[in-house]
Enzyme design. Structure first.
Site, mmCIF file in Angstrom:
data_model
loop_
_atom_site.group_PDB
_atom_site.id
_atom_site.type_symbol
_atom_site.label_atom_id
_atom_site.label_comp_id
_atom_site.label_asym_id
_atom_site.label_seq_id
_atom_site.Cartn_x
_atom_site.Cartn_y
_atom_site.Cartn_z
ATOM 1 N N SER A 139 0.847 -1.188 0.000
ATOM 2 C CA SER A 139 0.000 0.000 0.000
ATOM 3 C C SER A 139 0.882 1.238 0.000
ATOM 4 O O SER A 139 2.065 1.173 0.392
ATOM 5 C CB SER A 139 -0.881 0.007 1.262
ATOM 6 O OG SER A 139 -1.551 1.237 1.431
ATOM 7 N N TYR A 152 -2.148 -0.223 10.696
ATOM 8 C CA TYR A 152 -2.266 -0.668 9.303
ATOM 9 C C TYR A 152 -0.979 -0.341 8.550
ATOM 10 O O TYR A 152 -0.423 -1.196 7.846
ATOM 11 C CB TYR A 152 -3.465 0.006 8.639
ATOM 12 C CG TYR A 152 -3.635 -0.359 7.182
ATOM 13 C CD1 TYR A 152 -4.104 -1.613 6.814
ATOM 14 C CD2 TYR A 152 -3.315 0.560 6.174
ATOM 15 C CE1 TYR A 152 -4.257 -1.945 5.469
ATOM 16 C CE2 TYR A 152 -3.468 0.234 4.836
ATOM 17 C CZ TYR A 152 -3.941 -1.023 4.491
ATOM 18 O OH TYR A 152 -4.094 -1.359 3.155
#
Length: 245
Positions: A139, A152
């Site tokens: 990501s 995250y």
């Protein structure tokens, strides 16, 4: 570059929706035989029925090491080899650090990071035999952390670090390691967020731009794994044009 994956075998985790589902279909369309793993097996059955080529549905919980080993074994038993691993399974449970439900931290670490590591560990002997490829779906959060996404981001930073160490260990043996870092993609990922205010903020941010589609990421995966054997595309950062960070 070859446009075909004829004769290749792929295993895609987190294949019941979003990037995983679309990537599995793209690999199948390119000629690969594809094993698709996820917990939601009803969705996998629907996926296999509409696939362009041969596809195997496998119940898979990446947080369970034995489940991971079983999935890799089932893939090799069915297709006799493994050439491409796409580590896509993940959850995003964004929240502020103060007052956070730490069970959500555990879930993210176990799914996003340990799950990815378990799958590489189980698949690597077969990928070394085939001189295959590991594709890690990371990501933009693996590059830049932001408020309310600390854990995250930590899992995605971890994936990037693990992948670079893996690359150094196996590249001379012919295994290519690819890290793909998407920005905002139109998937159900933000629906996992349990904090209503943060979920609303994520939705608002996504609506402020032309988000990527899962097909955009699937195309990047196929591009990376269809390069000539002497070409290793190690990292692809792909953001919506409208995304500033």
């Amino acid at each position: 570059m070859s446009d075909t994956l004829d004769g290749k075998v792929a295993l895609v985790t987190g294949a019941s929706s979003g990037i995983g589902q679309t990537t599995a279909l793209a690999l199948s369309k390119a000629g690969a035989r594809v094993a698709v793993g996820a917990r939601r097996t009803d969705r996998l059955q629907s996926l296999t029925q509409g696939a362009p080529g041969e596809m195997l549905a496998i119940e898979l919980d990446v947080t369970d090491l034995q489940s991971v080993k079983n999935a890799v074994a089932a893939t090799v038993d069915r297709f006799r080899s493994l050439d491409i691993l796409v580590n896509n399974a993940g959850v995003m449970l964004s929240s502020a650090i103060l007052g956070a439900d730490t069970t959500e931290w555990t879930r993210m670490v176990e799914t996003n990071l340990l799950g990815s590591m378990y799958t590489v560990h189980a698949a690597l002997p077969h990928l070394l035999d085939s001189k295959g490829a590991v594709v890690q779906i990371s990501s933009t959060s693996g590059r830049t952390a932001s408020a309310a996404s600390g854990v995250y981001a930590a899992t995605k930073f971890g994936i990037n670090a693990f992948s670079e160490a893996l690359r150094q260990e196996v590249t001379e043996q012919g295994v290519r390691v690819v890290v793909i870092e998407p920005g905002f993609v139109s998937t159900e990922l933000t629906s996992h967020i349990t904090d209503p205010a943060i979920q609303a903020a994520a939705k608002s941010m996504a609506e402020s731009m032309r988000t990527l589609q899962p097909e955009d990421i699937a195309g990047a995966v196929v591009y990376a794994v269809t390069q000539p054997e002497h070409v290793a595309v190690n990292e692809i950062l792909i953001r919506p044009t409208d995304q500033t960070r």
